[in-house]
Enzyme design. Structure first.
Site, PDB file in Angstrom:
ATOM      1  N   GLU A 178      20.569 -31.953  -1.004  1.00 37.34           N
ATOM      2  CA  GLU A 178      21.581 -32.902  -1.478  1.00 37.34           C
ATOM      3  C   GLU A 178      21.963 -32.615  -2.937  1.00 37.34           C
ATOM      4  O   GLU A 178      21.920 -33.486  -3.808  1.00 37.34           O
ATOM      5  CB  GLU A 178      21.103 -34.349  -1.296  1.00 37.34           C
ATOM      6  CG  GLU A 178      20.982 -34.737   0.169  1.00 37.34           C
ATOM      7  CD  GLU A 178      20.734 -36.219   0.399  1.00 37.34           C
ATOM      8  OE1 GLU A 178      20.623 -36.991  -0.580  1.00 37.34           O
ATOM      9  OE2 GLU A 178      20.645 -36.618   1.575  1.00 37.34           O
ATOM     10  N   GLU A 309      18.993 -33.795   8.144  1.00 39.28           N
ATOM     11  CA  GLU A 309      18.637 -35.209   8.013  1.00 39.28           C
ATOM     12  C   GLU A 309      19.614 -36.017   8.848  1.00 39.28           C
ATOM     13  O   GLU A 309      20.834 -35.955   8.621  1.00 39.28           O
ATOM     14  CB  GLU A 309      18.683 -35.685   6.550  1.00 39.28           C
ATOM     15  CG  GLU A 309      17.583 -35.117   5.674  1.00 39.28           C
ATOM     16  CD  GLU A 309      17.548 -35.740   4.282  1.00 39.28           C
ATOM     17  OE1 GLU A 309      17.956 -36.922   4.131  1.00 39.28           O
ATOM     18  OE2 GLU A 309      17.117 -35.035   3.354  1.00 39.28           O
TER      19      GLU A 309
END
Length: 508
Positions: A178, A309
């Site tokens: 991220e 994810e």
């Protein structure tokens, strides 16, 4: 709502599609809440059965899922984790503060060797996520060397001094996490240059070949994906992408409410249920978008797409630490998982890996544990177990040609039937979900292209979508035999109760 509806699902058993990689059933374990400490790892002094501190009933339960890979140490935690703090004698390991998740102190007792031991116990391939946000190229390069190099080198000598002579096989490496947010708040183009640099210095050692995964987009940020593809390819040039990193990731969570008020895992009404399924079904649009961008730069689909994810995200259970992300897991969560897998199977020519968040005690977990030895298999666990037959099977086309009218809420439509199928070792496995919370579904499985025999069905449902398992009632949501499988001129007919998931296996 009516008490019953009908559907017909056409399955072309003789039209082989892409192979469904077992890695689409991957898992994720972050240093977050009680996922590692109190979940996987209880310490060698624990009264619970363990091997090197790894909780053995957790391992036993997860081995039944044939876990293909496990991603670690994060998540956001990965970009503040320095791996050399987690090797050597435990008494000498420095502690650290987990600033992302609860601001708690970590003693680093669960580190590289413990993670690799866990993977060996599970029979899972390690997926190590490196530190780009606060680390260095040298740090990640040396981690690769420490883990995977044989012979003699500074890192090899250090590994041997810590008790491991032989290198490990560690195929999967994440280049940060991220990076658009907690991993550095970077711009896409700036990170793309870093990804090329880090990947360059993460070397293959011996016969361990790295599959390097660039940290990709949040949800449907197609600009991020395009920036990464531009870093290794060119639009319309007809050349293969540069073999610098082999895949691009993205993250997608099913959040039915807002980030500030996500809703409860078990206390929800029908509109909450509908919003959840609508949000989960939107994963198909998102995957199609990323695939279309990648196809423009990589028409031969040599670069993989990784959803490392995914899952539901609810408000934490009352009375628990808000930074630990502990939530219950209901029949609704199981249906979110089942329809995700149907989508994954349809896109298996581009989507090569997926990792549910997370495996134990965090978000949409497989298992919930307590310090007294309690262990609960969640409804989501059972979807993973029932779908094992799809691992490395050949996907076949599935067409829902007749179905109930989609339900509409807030201007968005919710399909009430989801299905997928595959063939392996002389058997076909069909997965089908009745997403209608209030009506049963009479389904004709129109099985074409092969003679079918020996049907065996399993069913997962509950008294209501809010049902969940506890230590006092561990089988409130658990698989049972699917009765009433009847021959039909087109194949098989079965009735599914409301909010249910089923698998049907047939010899072909």
């Amino acid at each position: 709502m009516s008490s019953a509806s009908s559907a017909r699902v056409v399955i072309d058993l003789d039209v082989p599609g892409p192979t469904i990689s077992r890695h689409l059933y991957g898992h994720f374990a972050e240093h977050l809440g009680r996922c590692i400490y109190g979940g996987f790892y209880v310490g060698e002094d624990s009264g619970l059965p363990n091997e090197g501190g790894i909780r053995l009933d957790v391992v036993e339960a997860l081995r039944a899922l044939n876990i293909p890979n496990l991603r670690w140490p994060g998540g956001c935690f990965a970009d503040e984790y320095h791996w050399k703090d987690g090797i050597g004698p435990k008494a000498d390991r420095p502690s650290m503060i987990n600033t992302h998740w609860g601001n708690v102190e970590e003693n680093n007792h669960f580190g590289t060797h413990e993670f690799l031991a866990l993977c060996e116990l599970l029979g899972a391939d390690p997926y190590v996520n490196g530190n780009v946000g606060s680390g260095t190229v040298q740090e990640m390069s040396e981690w690769v060397e420490y883990l995977t190099r044989d012979g003699d080198s500074p890192m090899v000598r250090q590994r041997k001094a810590n008790g491991r002579d032989e290198p490990w096989k560690v195929p999967f490496w994440g280049i940060g996490n991220e990076t658009w947010g907690c991993g550095g708040n970077m711009r896409a183009e700036a990170y793309a240059d870093l990804a090329r640099r880090y990947a360059t210095f993460c070397r293959d050692h011996g016969d361990n070949k790295l599959y390097k995964i660039a940290a990709g987009a949040s949800d449907d940020d197609l600009n991020w994906t395009e920036a990464l593809m531009k870093a290794i390819s060119c639009l319309g040039c007809g050349r293969d992408p540069k073999n610098i990193f082999q895949a691009i990731s993205f993250h997608y969570y099913t959040v039915a409410g807002t980030w500030e008020n996500k809703g409860r895992a078990t206390d929800f009404d029908l509109d909450d249920y509908y919003r959840t399924i609508i949000k989960a079904q939107d994963i198909e649009r998102v995957i199609r978008g990323h695939s279309a961008v990648m196809d423009a730069y990589d028409p031969e689909r040599k670069v993989g797409l990784v959803l490392d994810e995914w899952g539901t995200w609810w408000d934490v259970e009352p009375g628990t630490n808000p930074g630990f992300l502990y939530q219950q897991n209901a029949m609704r969560d199981a249906l979110v998982a089942s329809l995700h897998f149907d989508v994954f199977h349809r896109h298996a020519d581009r989507l090569v890996m997926a990792n549910i968040a997370q495996t134990v005690n965090v978000l949409q977990a497989m298992l919930l544990t307590d310090e007294d030895g309690g262990l609960v298999r969640t409804p989501t666990y059972h979807v993973f177990e029932m779908n094992k037959g799809h691992h490395d099977a050949v996907a076949v086309p599935v067409h829902v040609v007749e179905q109930p009218t989609p339900y509409e809420l807030d201007g968005k439509a919710m399909e009430l039937v989801s299905a997928s199928a595959s063939v392996k070792h002389g058997r076909a496995l069909v997965s089908v979900s009745n997403l209608d919370p209030g009506a049963s579904l009479d389904v004709v499985l129109d099985l074409r292209g092969a003679d079918v025999r020996e049907p065996v069905g399993r069913l997962l449902t509950a008294s209501k979508p809010q049902s969940y398992n506890t230590t006092s009632d561990p089988a409130a949501v658990a698989p049972v035999p699917l009765t009433g499988l009847e021959p039909e001129p087109r194949g098989l007919r079965v009735t599914l109760p409301p909010h249910s998931f089923a698998t049907v296996s047939v010899a072909v």
